[in-house]
Design an enzyme around this catalytic site. Sequence first.
Site, short mmCIF file in Angstrom:
data_model
loop_
_atom_site.label_atom_id
_atom_site.label_comp_id
_atom_site.label_asym_id
_atom_site.label_seq_id
_atom_site.Cartn_x
_atom_site.Cartn_y
_atom_site.Cartn_z
CG ASP A 79 28.71 -35.14 37.65
OD1 ASP A 79 28.41 -36.16 38.25
OD2 ASP A 79 28.24 -35.04 36.44
CG PHE B 183 25.90 -38.28 30.54
CD1 PHE B 183 25.62 -37.87 29.74
CD2 PHE B 183 25.08 -38.29 31.73
CE1 PHE B 183 24.03 -38.76 29.31
CE2 PHE B 183 24.43 -38.36 31.75
CZ PHE B 183 23.44 -38.35 30.70
CE LYS C 294 25.61 -42.95 36.23
NZ LYS C 294 24.67 -43.72 35.69
C1 LIG Z 1 28.68 -38.10 35.17
C2 LIG Z 1 26.92 -38.54 35.59
N1 LIG Z 1 26.78 -37.11 35.91
C3 LIG Z 1 25.58 -37.41 36.11
C4 LIG Z 1 24.32 -38.19 35.14
C5 LIG Z 1 23.22 -38.35 35.24
O1 LIG Z 1 22.19 -39.62 36.52
P1 LIG Z 1 21.29 -39.67 36.66
O2 LIG Z 1 21.28 -40.65 35.08
O3 LIG Z 1 20.94 -40.24 38.16
O4 LIG Z 1 20.27 -38.54 36.27
C6 LIG Z 1 24.89 -39.83 35.11
C7 LIG Z 1 24.41 -40.79 34.25
O5 LIG Z 1 25.17 -41.35 33.42
C8 LIG Z 1 26.81 -39.03 35.04
O6 LIG Z 1 27.34 -40.00 34.34
#
Ligand SMILES: Cc1ncc(COP(=O)(O)O)c(C=O)c1O
Length: 419
Positions: free
Chosen positions: A241, A156, A270
């Site tokens: 990520d 994700f 986050k």
């Molecule tokens: C690993 C990861 N990358 C990116 C995101 C996307 O972040 P945002 O919702 O702040 O765009 C998330 C959100 O859950 C995530 O868990």
Amino acid sequence: MNASVSLSHHTLDIEQPSLQPTDELLAAAKQHILFTANRPDIVMARGEGMMIYDTEGKGYLDFIGGWAVNSLGHSPAVLQEALARQASQLVHASPGFYNEPQVKFAELLCQVSGMDKVFFASTGAEANESAVKLARKHGALHLDGACEIITLTNSFHGRTLAMMSATGKPQWGPLFAPKVDGFIHVPINDLDACFAAVTNRTCAIMVELVQGEGGVHALSEAYLYGLRKICDMYGILLIFDEVQTGLGRTGKLFAYEHYGIQPDILTLGKGIGAGFPLSAMLTKARFDLFQPGDQGGTYTGQPLGMAAGLAVLQELLERDLAASADKHGHELISRLEELTATYPITDVRGKGLLIAFDVPEGMAPKLASACMERGLLINATRASTIRLMPALIVQTQHIEAMVSILRLAFDHLLSSHDG
Ligand SMILES: Cc1ncc(COP(=O)(O)O)c(C=O)c1O
């Protein structure tokens, strides 16, 4: 109603609007808020530490942690203070200028991460977009125009169009066509599959070290070591990520410290703002490749967010909350493992305070709502998986309370044959 928020330098008297009745708020919400998700019939009103309260005054012990965001708990004093102080100085300048909290925050973030340069944004998806753009820039300049990024199935990376294309969720495949081209998905922990997917069009491999939304699945050490080798061999970039795993969540400040392997690009989001919308993409000095116009954004490095991020990071470091997450994560895992003797819980897993366990198919959403009724928030990330990501300030007594409510919820489901 007057709420008095005590700050170290002064006291703010905040006039709170009197609350509208919950049923009126819900009716207005259903009328005016665009539907994107099924939400329960409650309205959140305030939070403090590990607790969040709705407009009826009912409190919930929060083991969702604002979706792994509220790393310091709800409305932490340091964040209130940093925001109040910075708001009185300068809320927003323009992305065309440096500002002091931005410089200080960038310096500290680079120092603790071992990276050299940072680009700030507001959401995890934007940080990842920046990473993809930087990798493609590297491909354009140094890899003969290579532009493909290899990512993992079940991953994700966010909800912008490009990040939905990068994300390896099979159910997203047909959504919002045409997709953004150039993302190749390979199965997790299968080095041969990744190796086979690398071509002269590949400019980067992007991974979560522990797949969060995908149900808390960690990369193996051998796999990550292999990815680093592939990248070094072909001059392609390794992107971590760490939007969900970053800044203490897994029991180390960065999840890559568990593996002893550094990325070329690191993304954070986050918990970095502990509730203030903030994200970052970090890289090494040799990948400082953008030219004016390539990358930017109205709110990049915006003073209010920078002051928030700096205060949050300083607090995380001062209180060594990564170590606390490690300690309490082990405690939580062993308490959950004890429950496997009595309840249909299997495969308790995770690192630090990013933890999941499985229940029989279909039971997870019922368990989450039975817990919510009893004042506990947990996340059913799939029909058979519960994920826990409490604030890093969680203590033993919160874990004990959480386990007690979980037991009650299971007892209810199993006795009512609703499970
Ligand atoms: C690993 C990861 N990358 C990116 C995101 C996307 O972040 P945002 O919702 O702040 O765009 C998330 C959100 O859950 C995530 O868990």
